[in-house]
Structure formats: structure tokens, C-alpha cells
Design a protein around this motif. Structure first.
Motif, PDB file in Angstrom:
ATOM      1  N   SER A  30       0.817  -1.208   0.000  1.00  0.00           N
ATOM      2  CA  SER A  30       0.000   0.000   0.000  1.00  0.00           C
ATOM      3  C   SER A  30       0.851   1.259   0.000  1.00  0.00           C
ATOM      4  O   SER A  30       0.381   2.337  -0.333  1.00  0.00           O
ATOM      5  N   THR A  33       4.652   3.931  -4.230  1.00  0.00           N
ATOM      6  CA  THR A  33       4.307   5.221  -4.820  1.00  0.00           C
ATOM      7  C   THR A  33       4.641   5.250  -6.309  1.00  0.00           C
ATOM      8  O   THR A  33       5.746   4.886  -6.705  1.00  0.00           O
ATOM      9  N   GLN A  59      -4.243  14.929  -8.446  1.00  0.00           N
ATOM     10  CA  GLN A  59      -3.882  14.170  -7.252  1.00  0.00           C
ATOM     11  C   GLN A  59      -5.050  13.340  -6.742  1.00  0.00           C
ATOM     12  O   GLN A  59      -4.891  12.157  -6.399  1.00  0.00           O
ATOM     13  N   ASP A  60      -6.229  13.949  -6.685  1.00  0.00           N
ATOM     14  CA  ASP A  60      -7.411  13.220  -6.209  1.00  0.00           C
ATOM     15  C   ASP A  60      -7.741  12.042  -7.124  1.00  0.00           C
ATOM     16  O   ASP A  60      -8.152  10.979  -6.663  1.00  0.00           O
ATOM     17  N   PHE A  62      -5.578  10.402  -9.194  1.00  0.00           N
ATOM     18  CA  PHE A  62      -4.524   9.394  -9.174  1.00  0.00           C
ATOM     19  C   PHE A  62      -4.492   8.607  -7.862  1.00  0.00           C
ATOM     20  O   PHE A  62      -4.103   7.445  -7.840  1.00  0.00           O
ATOM     21  N   GLY A  63      -4.909   9.262  -6.765  1.00  0.00           N
ATOM     22  CA  GLY A  63      -4.909   8.576  -5.473  1.00  0.00           C
ATOM     23  C   GLY A  63      -3.711   8.956  -4.616  1.00  0.00           C
ATOM     24  O   GLY A  63      -2.723   9.526  -5.084  1.00  0.00           O
ATOM     25  N   LYS A  64      -3.810   8.610  -3.333  1.00  0.00           N
ATOM     26  CA  LYS A  64      -2.788   9.036  -2.369  1.00  0.00           C
ATOM     27  C   LYS A  64      -1.442   8.360  -2.587  1.00  0.00           C
ATOM     28  O   LYS A  64      -0.414   8.852  -2.102  1.00  0.00           O
ATOM     29  N   ASN A  65      -1.414   7.239  -3.288  1.00  0.00           N
ATOM     30  CA  ASN A  65      -0.142   6.545  -3.521  1.00  0.00           C
ATOM     31  C   ASN A  65       0.586   7.043  -4.763  1.00  0.00           C
ATOM     32  O   ASN A  65       1.595   6.467  -5.157  1.00  0.00           O
ATOM     33  N   ASP A 242      -4.768   3.338 -16.693  1.00  0.00           N
ATOM     34  CA  ASP A 242      -5.780   3.784 -15.739  1.00  0.00           C
ATOM     35  C   ASP A 242      -5.512   5.215 -15.281  1.00  0.00           C
ATOM     36  O   ASP A 242      -6.441   6.028 -15.147  1.00  0.00           O
ATOM     37  N   LEU A 243      -4.239   5.547 -15.059  1.00  0.00           N
ATOM     38  CA  LEU A 243      -3.885   6.903 -14.628  1.00  0.00           C
ATOM     39  C   LEU A 243      -4.069   7.906 -15.772  1.00  0.00           C
ATOM     40  O   LEU A 243      -4.480   9.040 -15.538  1.00  0.00           O
ATOM     41  N   LYS A 246      -7.610   8.781 -15.875  1.00  0.00           N
ATOM     42  CA  LYS A 246      -7.939   9.696 -14.779  1.00  0.00           C
ATOM     43  C   LYS A 246      -7.464  11.110 -15.088  1.00  0.00           C
ATOM     44  O   LYS A 246      -8.089  12.088 -14.671  1.00  0.00           O
TER      45      LYS A 246
END
Length: 342
Positions: A30, A33, A59-60, A62-65, A242-243, A246
Motif C-alpha cells: 500500500s 508510490t 492528485q485526487d 490518481f490517489g494518495k499513492n 488507468d492513470l 484519470k
């Protein structure tokens, strides 16, 4: 019984160790990065990118990682080289430089539009220019050879039956950075410029120039041509599709935000410019730029082909005519998926 108790204790101990190992692996997983390297030019016409960064849309999404690394470029040529060599993954640029780079490396894709139009033809007030035909024998500045304003200028001159030349028999095109063009107009070193906003508005406000052709009359398609697009490298699309999707969604979110919250957007665009360049911009100038373009995530193959042909005719694309195939350069699959999910 003692032996059984000892065995049970050993089993419990092994279970605890295995469980701890599993949790450690899960925690480590998890914490992985992914760094997304975003490129952008220091131009107000890249406003959707500025808003997506300011409001953390990337950022939102792509996610916190995910970690975002932003590189600001002074020109599209440097951007195009950077994305072709995987120094950046995704970003905003004008079509001209990446069209040229694509023909060399074939490893860049257009995945969405950002804005159309946004450039005006301004004539120096005392240059005796009242129409496009009056540009014969005059010097006209553009930001860079092969850039979108340069190509638009060539189309405009062609429409009026004028030729580009290195003497007074035609129109002389010279390159100047936008800030240098303002100085050149003041010092009467150039007679006119086809320039992206808000630079044109600044010249008008200074009182040194007048608009000869407004943004919505600039070819091709009366200002409805792509000036800023969102592109990604093949490597990024292959490894992080996927990114990339996004990012397309964040780009659309930013475009919608500007349309719905213009005054707030002007402030945020200025804030992002300050972060990228060390200097913000007056909201009135940013408004002038946004008012002189069409924000849109849409783009067509026809748009790309038209700009490529103009660039080819000008001698900027060193390929054979039959090699001007951009069917794979434009990949709208992600944009189409985003639209279907609305």
C-alpha cells in the motif's frame, strides 16, 4: 499433555509470525508510490492544466499513492523532446511541436483537447497597416517557427493571396518570444504579430497596437482550432492506462470548473503561474485570454491533419507527403470512455 501443549504453542507462534509477515507485505504494497511526471507550458492558454493542479484534480484522481512531479517548459519543442524520451509522462502542449516529434519517434499520443483558438493578429499603431494585405513589405513576429500561431499566420496570408518572403516583396516572418515581442512593438522593430493571448491584449492596453484580426477570425476554422492539447507517452499509456484515463477526467473537470467559476478560476490560474514562473498575472488579463478561446476536451483527426499539412507546406516537416499519417497519433479511446461514464 505437556507435549501437546508445546505443539499448540508452536503452531500459535508460527501463525502469529505468518500473519505479521502478511500484514507487513500488505503495508509495504500500500506504500508503493507511482510518480506521474506532468509537463506544462508557462502560458495562460494552458489554463485547464493550471486549474487541475491548483484544485488537486490530478492528485485526487490518481490517489494518495501517486506522487506528482511538474515540469514547466518555455516552449513546445523542449516539451516534445522530453515526452519522447520519457522525461515526462503526460502534459499540455501545442499541436505543432508534438506533430513534428511524432513523425520522428512515433511514441506520443494525443488523448484529449484542452482549448481551441486564443491568438490574435495585432498591428503596430503607426505601421500603416489597416488590413491583412497591408502586411506586404512588413515584418510579423511569431513565438516560434512551426508553432500554431506561425501556422495560422501562414494560412491567413495564403487566404489573402500573400506570400512569405525574406524581402519586401512579401511578408517577412520573424521569431520573438512573446515578452520580447511587446518590446519589439514598442521599439518599432516589428510591424505586427500573431500572438497568443493575453499578450495581444497587453499590447492593446499599452496603446502601441490594434487588433487587425480577432481570435474568432484566425484560420483554420475561424479560431476553432486546437491551440493546447493533452498528450501522453506510449510508455505511460502502456504501463498506466488507468492513470492516463484519470488525467483525461481531471482535464475535463478543470474545463468545467473554469466555465462555471470564472472569477475564482482567474485567481487560481494566476496562483499557478506564480508557482511555475515566480510571477502571477492580473485577473483582467487572464480573463481576456479565456474570453478569446474555446475551452474544450474535444479534438478531431481533421484538426491534426490540417495543422500538419500547413507545417509540411512550410517545410517544417522533413518527410514525404505519404508519410503524413496521424491515424494512430490521435487516441480518443480514454476520452470516449470518460464521456460514457457521465
Amino acid at each position: 499433555m505437556k507435549k501437546l501443549g508445546w505443539i499448540m504453542s508452536l503452531i500459535l507462534l508460527v501463525s502469529l509470525v505468518l500473519s505479521a509477515c502478511g500484514q507487513s507485505k500488505e503495508a509495504a504494497s500500500s506504500a508503493v508510490t507511482t510518480t506521474v511526471k506532468i509537463g506544462i507550458l508557462k502560458n495562460v492558454t494552458h489554463a485547464p492544466g493550471f486549474i487541475a493542479l491548483q484544485n488537486n484534480y490530478f492528485q485526487d484522481a490518481f490517489g494518495k499513492n501517486a506522487k506528482i512531479d511538474v515540469t514547466a517548459f518555455d516552449n513546445g519543442a523542449d516539451f516534445a523532446t522530453a515526452i519522447a524520451t520519457d522525461q515526462i509522462d503526460i502534459g499540455y502542449v501545442g499541436p505543432g511541436p508534438v506533430i513534428n516529434q511524432y513523425l520522428k519517434s512515433k511514441n506520443i499520443r494525443v488523448i484529449a483537447g484542452a482549448n481551441n483558438g486564443g491568438a490574435v493578429l495585432v498591428a503596430r499603431k503607426d505601421a500603416g497597416i489597416n488590413s491583412v494585405k497591408d502586411l506586404v513589405g512588413k515584418t510579423v513576429a511569431v513565438a516560434a517557427k512551426g508553432g500554431t500561431p506561425d501556422l495560422s499566420l501562414r494560412l491567413l496570408l495564403k487566404q489573402e493571396g500573400l506570400k512569405v518572403s525574406s524581402d519586401t516583396s512579401g511578408v517577412q516572418i520573424v521569431t520573438r518570444a512573446p515578452a520580447d515581442t511587446l518590446v519589439a512593438i514598442r521599439q518599432k522593430e516589428v510591424d505586427a504579430t500573431l500572438i497568443a493571448e493575453p499578450w495581444g491584449t497587453q499590447i492593446i492596453q499599452e496603446g502601441t497596437g490594434t487588433i487587425l484580426v480577432d481570435w474568432n477570425k484566425i484560420p483554420p476554422k475561424d479560431g476553432n482550432y486546437p491551440l493546447t492539447i493533452l498528450v501522453a507517452s506510449d510508455t505511460f499509456l502502456k504501463d498506466h492506462r488507468d492513470l492516463a484515463k484519470k488525467a483525461v477526467k481531471a482535464n475535463k473537470q478543470a474545463i468545467d470548473f473554469i466555465g462555471q467559476n470564472p472569477n475564482k478560476a482567474y485567481e487560481q490560474i494566476s496562483d499557478e503561474l506564480k508557482q511555475l514562473t515566480g510571477k502571477g498575472m492580473e485577473p483582467a488579463l487572464i480573463k481576456a485570454a479565456i474570453d478569446h478561446l474555446k475551452l474544450t476536451e474535444d479534438i478531431t483527426l481533421e484538426d491534426i491533419n490540417e495543422q500538419a499539412k500547413t507545417s509540411f507546406d512550410a517545410g517544417y516537416l522533413k518527410v514525404k507527403a505519404e508519410e503524413l499519417d496521424f491515424s494512430k497519433f490521435l487516441d480518443l479511446s480514454l476520452l470516449n470512455e470518460v464521456k460514457k461514464e457521465k
